[in-house]
Design a protein around this motif. Structure first.
Motif, PDB file in Angstrom:
ATOM      1  N   ALA A 303      47.439  41.039  35.035  1.00 60.14           N
ATOM      2  CA  ALA A 303      46.904  39.703  35.304  1.00 60.14           C
ATOM      3  C   ALA A 303      47.940  38.629  35.037  1.00 60.14           C
ATOM      4  CB  ALA A 303      45.667  39.460  34.445  1.00 60.14           C
ATOM      5  N   VAL A 304      48.749  38.860  34.017  1.00 56.44           N
ATOM      6  CA  VAL A 304      49.800  37.906  33.626  1.00 56.44           C
ATOM      7  C   VAL A 304      51.088  38.688  33.433  1.00 56.44           C
ATOM      8  CG1 VAL A 304      50.559  36.243  31.880  1.00 56.44           C
ATOM      9  CG2 VAL A 304      48.139  36.368  32.517  1.00 56.44           C
ATOM     10  N   LEU A 305      52.153  38.203  34.038  1.00 61.04           N
ATOM     11  CA  LEU A 305      53.441  38.892  33.975  1.00 61.04           C
ATOM     12  C   LEU A 305      54.345  38.204  32.968  1.00 61.04           C
ATOM     13  CD1 LEU A 305      55.334  41.037  35.360  1.00 61.04           C
ATOM     14  CD2 LEU A 305      56.111  39.162  36.826  1.00 61.04           C
ATOM     15  N   PRO A 306      54.874  38.960  32.004  1.00 60.03           N
ATOM     16  CA  PRO A 306      55.875  38.393  31.098  1.00 60.03           C
ATOM     17  C   PRO A 306      57.255  38.639  31.698  1.00 60.03           C
ATOM     18  CG  PRO A 306      55.210  40.573  30.342  1.00 60.03           C
ATOM     19  CD  PRO A 306      54.476  40.318  31.621  1.00 60.03           C
ATOM     20  N   GLY A 307      58.073  37.743  31.414  1.00 62.40           N
ATOM     21  CA  GLY A 307      57.982  36.323  31.276  1.00 62.40           C
ATOM     22  C   GLY A 307      59.304  35.818  31.843  1.00 62.40           C
ATOM     23  N   LEU A 329      53.670  34.375  34.015  1.00 64.23           N
ATOM     24  CA  LEU A 329      53.245  34.212  35.396  1.00 64.23           C
ATOM     25  C   LEU A 329      51.827  34.721  35.591  1.00 64.23           C
ATOM     26  CD1 LEU A 329      56.579  35.358  37.038  1.00 64.23           C
ATOM     27  CD2 LEU A 329      55.844  33.064  36.461  1.00 64.23           C
ATOM     28  N   GLY A 330      50.936  33.825  35.980  1.00 58.63           N
ATOM     29  CA  GLY A 330      49.538  34.180  36.202  1.00 58.63           C
ATOM     30  C   GLY A 330      49.359  34.807  37.579  1.00 58.63           C
ATOM     31  N   LEU A 331      49.513  36.124  37.661  1.00 57.79           N
ATOM     32  CA  LEU A 331      49.428  36.800  38.952  1.00 57.79           C
ATOM     33  C   LEU A 331      48.010  36.746  39.519  1.00 57.79           C
ATOM     34  CD1 LEU A 331      51.669  39.943  38.274  1.00 57.79           C
ATOM     35  CD2 LEU A 331      52.336  37.620  38.953  1.00 57.79           C
ATOM     36  N   THR A 332      47.012  36.996  38.675  1.00 59.36           N
ATOM     37  CA  THR A 332      45.628  36.903  39.145  1.00 59.36           C
ATOM     38  C   THR A 332      45.300  35.475  39.543  1.00 59.36           C
ATOM     39  OG1 THR A 332      44.904  38.761  37.771  1.00 59.36           O
ATOM     40  CG2 THR A 332      43.217  37.224  38.501  1.00 59.36           C
ATOM     41  N   ALA A 333      45.634  34.537  38.685  1.00 61.89           N
ATOM     42  CA  ALA A 333      45.342  33.132  38.988  1.00 61.89           C
ATOM     43  C   ALA A 333      46.058  32.690  40.255  1.00 61.89           C
ATOM     44  CB  ALA A 333      45.759  32.254  37.802  1.00 61.89           C
ATOM     45  N   GLY A 334      47.305  33.100  40.433  1.00 63.50           N
ATOM     46  CA  GLY A 334      48.049  32.724  41.628  1.00 63.50           C
ATOM     47  C   GLY A 334      47.455  33.331  42.889  1.00 63.50           C
ATOM     48  N   ASN A 335      47.033  34.592  42.815  1.00 65.19           N
ATOM     49  CA  ASN A 335      46.412  35.242  43.975  1.00 65.19           C
ATOM     50  C   ASN A 335      45.102  34.572  44.380  1.00 65.19           C
ATOM     51  OD1 ASN A 335      48.384  37.158  44.393  1.00 65.19           O
ATOM     52  ND2 ASN A 335      47.285  38.814  43.386  1.00 65.19           N
ATOM     53  N   LEU A 336      44.419  33.978  43.421  1.00 62.18           N
ATOM     54  CA  LEU A 336      43.127  33.331  43.690  1.00 62.18           C
ATOM     55  C   LEU A 336      43.254  31.807  43.763  1.00 62.18           C
ATOM     56  CD1 LEU A 336      40.906  35.499  41.298  1.00 62.18           C
ATOM     57  CD2 LEU A 336      41.116  35.707  43.784  1.00 62.18           C
ATOM     58  N   ASP A 337      44.471  31.305  43.850  1.00 62.83           N
ATOM     59  CA  ASP A 337      44.723  29.867  43.920  1.00 62.83           C
ATOM     60  C   ASP A 337      43.931  29.260  45.088  1.00 62.83           C
ATOM     61  OD1 ASP A 337      45.732  27.298  44.204  1.00 62.83           O
ATOM     62  OD2 ASP A 337      47.836  27.899  44.054  1.00 62.83           O
ATOM     63  N   PRO A 338      43.026  28.317  44.807  1.00 62.21           N
ATOM     64  CA  PRO A 338      42.230  27.735  45.894  1.00 62.21           C
ATOM     65  C   PRO A 338      43.056  26.984  46.934  1.00 62.21           C
ATOM     66  CG  PRO A 338      41.863  26.568  43.816  1.00 62.21           C
ATOM     67  CD  PRO A 338      42.634  27.802  43.485  1.00 62.21           C
ATOM     68  N   VAL A 392      25.340  53.367  37.003  1.00 62.81           N
ATOM     69  CA  VAL A 392      24.768  52.125  36.476  1.00 62.81           C
ATOM     70  C   VAL A 392      24.801  51.104  37.606  1.00 62.81           C
ATOM     71  CG1 VAL A 392      25.476  52.588  34.095  1.00 62.81           C
ATOM     72  CG2 VAL A 392      27.013  51.330  35.631  1.00 62.81           C
ATOM     73  N   THR A 393      24.183  49.964  37.383  1.00 67.25           N
ATOM     74  CA  THR A 393      24.274  48.904  38.390  1.00 67.25           C
ATOM     75  C   THR A 393      25.655  48.236  38.284  1.00 67.25           C
ATOM     76  OG1 THR A 393      23.351  47.249  36.890  1.00 67.25           O
ATOM     77  CG2 THR A 393      21.799  48.488  38.265  1.00 67.25           C
ATOM     78  N   PRO A 394      26.161  47.700  39.379  1.00 57.94           N
ATOM     79  CA  PRO A 394      27.493  47.087  39.331  1.00 57.94           C
ATOM     80  C   PRO A 394      27.630  46.002  38.270  1.00 57.94           C
ATOM     81  CG  PRO A 394      26.838  47.410  41.610  1.00 57.94           C
ATOM     82  CD  PRO A 394      25.647  47.763  40.765  1.00 57.94           C
ATOM     83  N   ASP A 395      26.571  45.241  38.023  1.00 57.93           N
ATOM     84  CA  ASP A 395      26.708  44.151  37.044  1.00 57.93           C
ATOM     85  C   ASP A 395      26.707  44.652  35.602  1.00 57.93           C
ATOM     86  OD1 ASP A 395      24.041  44.793  36.761  1.00 57.93           O
ATOM     87  OD2 ASP A 395      23.281  42.846  37.440  1.00 57.93           O
ATOM     88  N   GLU A 396      26.484  45.947  35.401  1.00 58.39           N
ATOM     89  CA  GLU A 396      26.590  46.511  34.050  1.00 58.39           C
ATOM     90  C   GLU A 396      28.026  46.899  33.695  1.00 58.39           C
ATOM     91  OE1 GLU A 396      23.187  49.184  32.656  1.00 58.39           O
ATOM     92  OE2 GLU A 396      22.925  49.249  34.840  1.00 58.39           O
ATOM     93  N   LEU A 397      28.915  46.908  34.670  1.00 55.84           N
ATOM     94  CA  LEU A 397      30.313  47.232  34.406  1.00 55.84           C
ATOM     95  C   LEU A 397      30.993  46.047  33.733  1.00 55.84           C
ATOM     96  CD1 LEU A 397      31.228  48.945  37.799  1.00 55.84           C
ATOM     97  CD2 LEU A 397      30.601  50.057  35.644  1.00 55.84           C
ATOM     98  N   THR A 398      31.772  46.332  32.703  1.00 50.77           N
ATOM     99  CA  THR A 398      32.425  45.277  31.933  1.00 50.77           C
ATOM    100  C   THR A 398      33.935  45.525  31.853  1.00 50.77           C
ATOM    101  OG1 THR A 398      32.084  46.462  29.841  1.00 50.77           O
ATOM    102  CG2 THR A 398      30.364  44.890  30.530  1.00 50.77           C
ATOM    103  N   SER A 399      34.661  44.460  31.561  1.00 53.60           N
ATOM    104  CA  SER A 399      36.108  44.528  31.391  1.00 53.60           C
ATOM    105  C   SER A 399      36.485  43.852  30.085  1.00 53.60           C
ATOM    106  CB  SER A 399      36.834  43.826  32.542  1.00 53.60           C
ATOM    107  OG  SER A 399      36.524  44.416  33.778  1.00 53.60           O
ATOM    108  N   THR A 400      37.598  44.276  29.528  1.00 53.63           N
ATOM    109  CA  THR A 400      38.153  43.621  28.351  1.00 53.63           C
ATOM    110  C   THR A 400      39.589  43.225  28.666  1.00 53.63           C
ATOM    111  OG1 THR A 400      36.790  44.945  26.856  1.00 53.63           O
ATOM    112  CG2 THR A 400      38.703  43.847  25.904  1.00 53.63           C
ATOM    113  N   ALA A 401      39.917  41.986  28.403  1.00 52.55           N
ATOM    114  CA  ALA A 401      41.248  41.470  28.733  1.00 52.55           C
ATOM    115  C   ALA A 401      42.105  41.359  27.485  1.00 52.55           C
ATOM    116  CB  ALA A 401      41.127  40.105  29.404  1.00 52.55           C
ATOM    117  N   SER A 402      43.394  41.556  27.675  1.00 54.02           N
ATOM    118  CA  SER A 402      44.400  41.150  26.700  1.00 54.02           C
ATOM    119  C   SER A 402      45.176  40.008  27.351  1.00 54.02           C
ATOM    120  CB  SER A 402      45.333  42.315  26.369  1.00 54.02           C
ATOM    121  OG  SER A 402      46.102  42.666  27.507  1.00 54.02           O
TER     122      SER A 402
END
Length: 422
Positions: A303-307, A329-338, A392-402
């Motif tokens: 999600a974020v590239l160092p550095g 570098l915010g790779l996820t944020a950049g890919n979703l840049d509005p 499970v239902t899709p909304d039961e799937l969770t993620s943990t970020a670093s």
């Protein structure tokens, strides 16, 4: 607000260096960051624009690049944005200890990722030459072998967690074969790689364990060369010294495993939460590469590239960046840049201009290997497990970020149980 005022010549307002405390800057680590990184990116974009001041572990200040165009500028201009951490001001001035969990991800090493210019070209050439060599030695055969072994362990039960039972270790098992390591080292190395990326107080110890295992491997391969990546690095005409060899073994092992395991889990998540994609793959009407491409845009494995480190005073995204500042570098944020994707729901099929593989001179050299691992792993799984479905239902799937990634916690599935010996 793009024209963020500064509280001093070197640091953004609220920076702990300026005020002796964490101030009001957002931490890109901790409980909130682990649960809602997208919320943090959106809030920072609204407040600061395409580039935002943040804090990393230990309340070390950095700039998070959120804009797609700004990410491209940083990636494509190594003379302005160096990869050489020896110019990092906070490290030079003693605010970052060698024991900091940031060091395994950001510290300088004698590898191609830490270099620019001719030193980078020399070292990267050794890596790319040997990746091409091992890729031509039947990598899909190795993936098929280990994928079947992983599936054999749970096929009789009719259920599994495709994160912990499959995606979390499969890429490392393939890498042990490519490196010339015993497969039995795969579990320990996968755990240690994950901890290095996660950070925290154990990151340095796990990095040391990786280096010990790789040091023993290099010693064995000098005595008993083989047809593997390690032997290729040792004998490459670029003449890598011992530290350079070990640093590149570490670099490829960690980045290849972490990115591929994370990407495989996300591809499987997308397939299993969209029955039309699953049906298309089973019937042969959809190619796995199209699913991988979509994941690369929406949930890249890092999600974020160092550095990067500012090589001079400059302006980026309306902010004054000072020489020696750290940028991540915010790779996820950049890919979703509005600004470039006003409707993130629109298909990106056929568009490979995402940031997931980085870019510029340091673009990932092993992306074809990762793609081969994922495509083969998905094909084997769908072939072996008829009736595969999400438990499970899709909304039961969770993620943990670093700081650096957002990892799927689990992917429980059910399928028609295999009869032993059938």
């Amino acid at each position: 607000m793009n024209d963020q005022p500064l509280d001093g010549p070197d640091v953004p307002r609220g920076c702990p260096v300026a005020h002796g405390g964490a101030g009001d800057l957002t931490r890109l680590y901790g409980a909130e960051a682990a649960l809602d990184p997208h919320g943090i990116y959106a809030r920072l974009r609204k407040e600061y624009g395409a580039v935002a001041p943040i804090l990393l572990e230990g309340d070390i200040p950095a700039w998070l690049v959120l804009g797609y165009r700004e990410n491209r500028r940083v990636l494509d201009n190594p003379r302005q944005f160096s990869r050489d951490a020896r110019i990092w001001r906070d490290w030079k001035e003693g605010r970052v200890e060698d024991s900091s969990p940031l060091i395994p991800m950001l510290g300088w090493r004698p590898d191609c990722v830490s270099q620019d210019g001719e030193p980078h070209r020399r070292l990267r050439g050794a890596v790319t030459d040997n990746l091409l060599t091992v890729a031509g030695r039947g990598i899909r055969r190795h993936v098929t072998h280990f994928a079947n072994k992983q599936i054999d362990a749970f096929a009789n039960g009719g259920k599994a967690d495709l994160v912990s039972d499959y995606a979390e270790y499969l890429p490392m098992l393939v890498l042990t074969r490519l490196f010339g390591l015993p497969a039995g080292e795969g579990h320990n190395l996968a755990v240690s790689c994950a901890q290095v990326i996660k950070g925290g107080e154990d990151a340095v110890a796990h990095n040391d364990r990786i280096m010990r295992i790789l040091g023993e491997l290099a010693d064995r391969k000098r005595a008993e060369p083989g047809a593997d990546f390690t032997t290729g690095l040792i004998g490459h005409h670029a003449g890598l010294d011992e530290d350079e060899i070990l640093s590149h073994l570490r670099l490829v092992l960690i980045t290849a495993h972490i990115t591929t395991s994370n990407l495989l889990a996300r591809v499987l998540q997308l397939i299993l939460t969209d029955t039309s994609r699953l049906a298309g793959l089973v019937s042969g009407q959809l190619n796995v590469s199209a699913v991988v491409e979509e994941v690369m845009w929406n949930t890249p494995p890092l999600a974020v590239l160092p550095g990067r480190f500012a090589a001079t005073d400059l302006e980026l995204g309306g902010h004054h960046i000072k020489e020696g500042d750290l940028l991540v570098l915010g790779l996820t944020a950049g890919n979703l840049d509005p600004d470039i994707r006003p409707d993130a729901g629109v298909s990106v099929q056929g568009n490979q201009s995402h940031l997931a593989f980085s870019g510029g001179a340091h673009e990932c050299p092993g992306q074809n290997i990762g793609q081969a691992i994922i495509e083969t792993a998905v094909d084997v799984l769908l072939h072996r497990l008829p009736g595969l479905r999400l438990a499970v239902t899709p909304d039961e799937l969770t993620s943990t970020a670093s700081t650096w990634e957002a990892r799927l916690d689990s992917l429980p599935v059910e399928f028609a149980a295999q009869v032993a010996g059938a």
